[in-house]
Design an enzyme around this catalytic site. Structure first.
Site, short mmCIF file in Angstrom:
data_model
loop_
_atom_site.label_atom_id
_atom_site.label_comp_id
_atom_site.label_asym_id
_atom_site.label_seq_id
_atom_site.Cartn_x
_atom_site.Cartn_y
_atom_site.Cartn_z
N GLU A 93 0.79 -1.24 0.00
CA GLU A 93 0.00 0.00 0.00
C GLU A 93 0.83 1.29 0.00
O GLU A 93 0.81 2.07 0.97
CB GLU A 93 -0.96 0.00 1.19
CG GLU A 93 -1.94 -1.14 1.13
CD GLU A 93 -3.01 -1.05 2.20
OE1 GLU A 93 -2.85 -0.27 3.15
OE2 GLU A 93 -4.01 -1.76 2.10
N GLU A 135 -5.35 -8.81 0.96
CA GLU A 135 -6.01 -8.52 2.24
C GLU A 135 -7.51 -8.28 2.03
O GLU A 135 -7.89 -7.55 1.12
CB GLU A 135 -5.45 -7.25 2.92
CG GLU A 135 -4.10 -7.41 3.56
CD GLU A 135 -3.60 -6.12 4.18
OE1 GLU A 135 -4.42 -5.29 4.62
OE2 GLU A 135 -2.37 -5.92 4.18
#
Ligand SMILES: OC[C@@H]1[C@@H](O)[C@H](O)[C@@H](O)c2nc(CNc3ccccc3)cn21
Length: 439
Positions: free
Chosen positions: A167, A350
């Protein structure tokens, strides 16, 4: 109709994900250096209840037990991250004891027939590099390349699936613009420069990977949020498109197309933000997959009185303890969008929820998490059946852990962590998962 494991292709991988700073603890053990999160979490006011990752889940000492749980559940794979500060010392030399921990971790996984998926960077930059400029410094890409090469040499004979960064949007925008993540800067110009250096670092690591791990696969994991207009107004739609470019396109387009998204670039330039475009050839080195971290959607409304002319609206759907809407449809929408735009294989690296988990008589009845996971599994399967080359799904997360600025107040695990005793308890969702995976 109850979903079954056998509804998915046999090659589809089910796993769980964690990250080093959130679970390992042992922050001063075996020569580990401090990270920007060690420093940030020890500054009063930064973390709820002024908590930190000093002990966390004590995974550094309990990893065999944790791997046994993963194996007992019948999971195919385990995604974890390497703590850069644990394996490279301030003088640039490798930390043998730190490397030994990850060697033992990987060997234990392989003994249990669990596929290791390794993230090189999940936010815990060595503080000694931050002191040299960190992600703001042009040189960080070379430090990251050297760190990546060291790990590829160390583990690449046994680890075949790699993620460079987790991220970059969070590292750049939460860490350098909103200031709510480490290192706590609040400067959009810095955030855009950091984003570019993160992408450069990713590209250099991919280049090193191709030289060292000939039979491996490498990708990058981005947070992928479904961005929708809050109302049917044309302006809301236009700003939703812009925000989609700012948070999603900004970290995908350069890697596949070698350029930043045009509208977002023009929008930032209008606010005097400098755009960096050097090293696009390096940034767009071919990768093998995109990792997708999906949690929720964002609703965007045109709002001329706001500095950036738009604002985020909190929607009306049921929410998790993070106040994020539960929106499985968004997962399907984004998997389709990403695959048909970039034509790269995908892994959901995720997906999960924070719930009001209570341990009563050694049981946690998190039926809401079972429902959440089943709904998102169904959307993943729908995407596969609609032609998306989706190859796996990692639940966030294995066990309750340090949830960044929320400290230990938010529980995402399918395993309940009792932080007083460090005992692990399988929640109902873990028992459901075990049953799901068994058929
Ligand atoms: O918050 C849950 C997890 C976190 O524990 C992981 O370390 C991190 O990889 C992670 N990323 C997201 C998604 N990030 C996000 C950021 C802003 C708005 C919505 C989601 C959630 N999570």
């Amino acid at each position: 109709m109850r979903l079954k494991r056998s509804d998915f292709p046999r090659w589809f991988v089910f796993g769980v994900a964690t990250s080093a700073y959130q679970i390992e603890g042992a922050v001063n053990e075996d020569g580990r250096e401090h990270s920007i999160w060690d420093v940030f979490s020890h500054i009063n006011g930064n973390i709820k209840n002024n908590e930190n990752g000093d002990i966390a889940c004590d995974h550094y000492h309990r990893f065999e037990e944790d791997i046994s749980i993963i194996s007992e559940l019948g999971l195919d794979s385990y995604r974890f991250s390497i703590a850069w500060p644990r394996v490279v010392k301030k003088d640039g030399k490798k930390n043998e004891k730190g490397l030994d921990f990850y060697n033992r971790l990987v060997d234990r996984l392989l003994e249990k027939d669990i596929i290791p998926f390794v993230t090189l960077y999940h936010w815990d930059l060595p503080y000694y590099l931050y002191e040299k400029g960190g992600w703001l410094s042009n040189d960080i890409a070379y430090y990251f390349r050297d760190y990546a090469a060291l790990i590829f040499e160390e583990l690449g004979d046994r680890v075949k699936y790699w993620i460079t960064l987790n991220e970059p949007w969070c590292s750049s925008h939460l860490g350098y613009f909103m200031g709510i993540h480490a290192p706590g800067h609040k400067n959009l110009n810095e955030a855009i420069k950091v984003a570019h250096n993160l992408l450069r670092s990713h590209g250099y690591a991919v280049e090193a990977f191709r030289e060292i791990v000939k039979d491996g696969k490498i990708g990058i994991t981005n947070v992928v949020t479904k961005v929708e207009p809050a109302n049917e107004r044309e302006e809301d739609y236009q700003f939703a498109l812009l925000v989609d470019e700012l948070i999603n396109g900004w970290f995908h387009d350069p890697i596949v197309f070698g350029r930043y998204p045009e509208n977002a670039k023009g929008f930032l330039k209008r606010f005097g933000i400098k755009i960096y475009e050097n090293d696009m050839k390096i940034i767009s080195n071919d990768i093998d997959f995109f990792g997708v971290n999906y949690y929720t959607r964002q609703l965007i409304e045109y709002s001329p009185e706001n500095p950036f002319m738009y604002k985020q609206i909190i929607g009306k759907l049921p929410k998790t303890e993070m106040n994020w809407e539960i929106y499985p449809q968004g997962l399907y929408d984004m998997l389709k969008k990403l695959y048909f735009r970039y034509k790269l294989p995908l892994y959901i690296t995720e997906n999960g929820m924070a719930g009001p988990d209570k341990l009563e008589n050694e049981i946690v009845n998190d039926d809401y998490r079972i429902d959440y996971l089943e709904q998102h599994f169904k959307m993943a399967l729908k995407a596969v059946n609609d032609g998306v080359d989706l190859r796996g799904y990692f639940i966030w997360t294995l066990m309750d852990n340090f949830e960044w600025i929320e400290g230990y107040s938010k529980r995402f695990g399918i395993i309940y962590t009792d932080y007083k005793t460090q005992k692990r308890y399988l929640k109902e969702s873990a028992l459901w998962l075990k049953e799901f995976l068994s058929n």
